[in-house]
Scaffold this motif. Structure first.
Motif, mmCIF file in Angstrom:
data_model
loop_
_atom_site.group_PDB
_atom_site.id
_atom_site.type_symbol
_atom_site.label_atom_id
_atom_site.label_comp_id
_atom_site.label_asym_id
_atom_site.label_seq_id
_atom_site.Cartn_x
_atom_site.Cartn_y
_atom_site.Cartn_z
ATOM 1 N N THR A 6 13.629 -14.662 -4.804
ATOM 2 C CA THR A 6 13.731 -16.078 -5.124
ATOM 3 C C THR A 6 13.062 -16.287 -6.473
ATOM 4 O OG1 THR A 6 13.357 -18.343 -4.329
ATOM 5 C CG2 THR A 6 11.571 -16.765 -3.968
ATOM 6 N N THR A 7 13.543 -17.261 -7.224
ATOM 7 C CA THR A 7 13.022 -17.456 -8.571
ATOM 8 C C THR A 7 11.592 -17.970 -8.557
ATOM 9 O OG1 THR A 7 15.232 -17.820 -9.467
ATOM 10 C CG2 THR A 7 13.385 -18.677 -10.750
ATOM 11 N N ASP A 8 11.318 -18.995 -7.739
ATOM 12 C CA ASP A 8 10.003 -19.632 -7.765
ATOM 13 C C ASP A 8 9.761 -20.289 -6.411
ATOM 14 O OD1 ASP A 8 7.726 -21.184 -8.179
ATOM 15 O OD2 ASP A 8 8.360 -21.894 -10.149
ATOM 16 N N PRO A 9 8.698 -19.903 -5.701
ATOM 17 C CA PRO A 9 8.446 -20.501 -4.383
ATOM 18 C C PRO A 9 8.177 -22.000 -4.452
ATOM 19 C CG PRO A 9 6.564 -19.190 -5.097
ATOM 20 C CD PRO A 9 7.668 -18.907 -6.064
ATOM 21 N N THR A 19 9.778 -24.982 2.953
ATOM 22 C CA THR A 19 8.857 -23.836 2.927
ATOM 23 C C THR A 19 9.018 -22.980 4.179
ATOM 24 O OG1 THR A 19 7.272 -25.105 1.617
ATOM 25 C CG2 THR A 19 6.439 -23.172 2.769
ATOM 26 N N ALA A 20 9.197 -23.640 5.325
ATOM 27 C CA ALA A 20 9.403 -22.896 6.570
ATOM 28 C C ALA A 20 10.682 -22.076 6.518
ATOM 29 C CB ALA A 20 9.446 -23.869 7.752
ATOM 30 N N ALA A 21 11.738 -22.632 5.899
ATOM 31 C CA ALA A 21 13.000 -21.891 5.781
ATOM 32 C C ALA A 21 12.824 -20.651 4.922
ATOM 33 C CB ALA A 21 14.077 -22.806 5.194
ATOM 34 N N LEU A 22 12.082 -20.781 3.822
ATOM 35 C CA LEU A 22 11.815 -19.616 2.970
ATOM 36 C C LEU A 22 11.076 -18.542 3.754
ATOM 37 C CD1 LEU A 22 11.616 -18.103 0.260
ATOM 38 C CD2 LEU A 22 9.531 -19.421 -0.204
ATOM 39 N N HIS A 23 10.025 -18.929 4.455
ATOM 40 C CA HIS A 23 9.222 -17.936 5.175
ATOM 41 C C HIS A 23 9.982 -17.326 6.352
ATOM 42 C CE1 HIS A 23 5.495 -18.180 2.959
ATOM 43 N NE2 HIS A 23 5.615 -19.507 2.931
#
Length: 266
Positions: A200-203, A212-216
């Motif tokens: 991903t480019t930038d959290p 944020t939960a979807a990313l993790h």
């Protein structure tokens, strides 16, 4: 832009083409003939996009790793840098399109949307990865897509500093080019998230707790996660070096050139 598709495949036959105009009759061979014409047309569009992206690169390169004024066009939405290189490159691309295809629409990141008379719209990001560009890093490129009213049918990603180009078309073309070199692009199989490489480019793109939960949920069980890349995240996916790209808040000009490349790469 809207565009009609074929509602009854197999019922149209192109029997002649004079002065760029198709003469159409009915018959069972129509679908194959129409697809051949579409593929030939898309191939011409693709090579035009490659040529135009390279012309934009000639305008961009004198500004790369050079003293450069950077403006912030984001305002209250957050920092969004733009440079003279972005704007000059988009002008070069738009002018080339208007000369070659005056009836086509143009949607660019820097100069907005110009509606056209035809179903086609060119979608432009003159420098995707402007933050990398202004830092002298290499994860940036010029993106040019052609949307036919239904989907992007041509996509080009060109990085002039390293001289490489990624191309894709709806006919199944997916190719990496540099000079005279040509390589087919192909994604790699990855059946389990535990084996996946995620980028991903930038959290900070993931602002809400839900985002944020979807990313993790994707990144935490993966083999490993890397940050940075912008459009290069997607080209590495098409090359089979990474397995998942997860981003948020992207615009049409950020992704449409990448879609035919990834779809045709598998």
């Amino acid at each position: 832009t809207g565009g009609a598709g074929w509602h009854q495949p197999g019922t149209v036959r192109i029997v002649a083409c004079r002065n760029g105009r198709a003469i159409i009759g009915s018959g069972p061979q129509g679908t194959r003939a129409a697809f051949r014409m579409n593929n030939a047309t898309n191939a011409a569009f693709l090579e035009f996009a490659v040529h135009t992206a390279k012309a934009a690169g000639d305008v961009i390169l004198p500004h790369f790793r050079a003293a450069l004024d950077v403006a912030d066009k984001g305002g209250a939405k957050g920092y969004d840098p733009v440079t003279v290189a972005d704007r000059a490159a988009e002008t070069v691309i738009s002018e080339a399109i208007l000369r070659a295809y005056p009836g086509h629409g143009i949607r660019g990141e820097e100069h907005g949307w110009q509606q056209g008379a035809s179903k086609y719209t060119w979608v432009i990001d003159p420098i995707d990865g402007t933050r990398s560009f202004i830092l002298g890093q290499m994860h940036w490129a010029t993106l040019i897509a052609l949307h036919d009213g239904t989907r992007p049918v041509v996509g080009v990603v060109h990085q002039p500093f390293v001289g490489e180009t990624f191309v894709g078309a709806a006919d199944g073309t997916a190719q990496w080019r540099r000079g005279e070199e040509r390589r087919a692009l192909r994604t790699r199989p990855c059946a389990r998230i535990e084996d996946a490489i995620v980028v991903t480019t930038d959290p900070r793109q993931f602002r809400t707790p839900e985002e944020t939960a979807a990313l993790h949920a994707i990144a935490d069980p993966a083999r490993f996660l890397r940050y940075g890349g912008d459009c290069y995240c997607y080209t590495q996916l098409a090359m089979g070096f990474v397995d998942v790209v997860i981003e948020n808040g992207l615009q049409a000009y950020d992704v449409q050139a990448l879609m035919p490349i990834i779809a045709s790469a598998g």
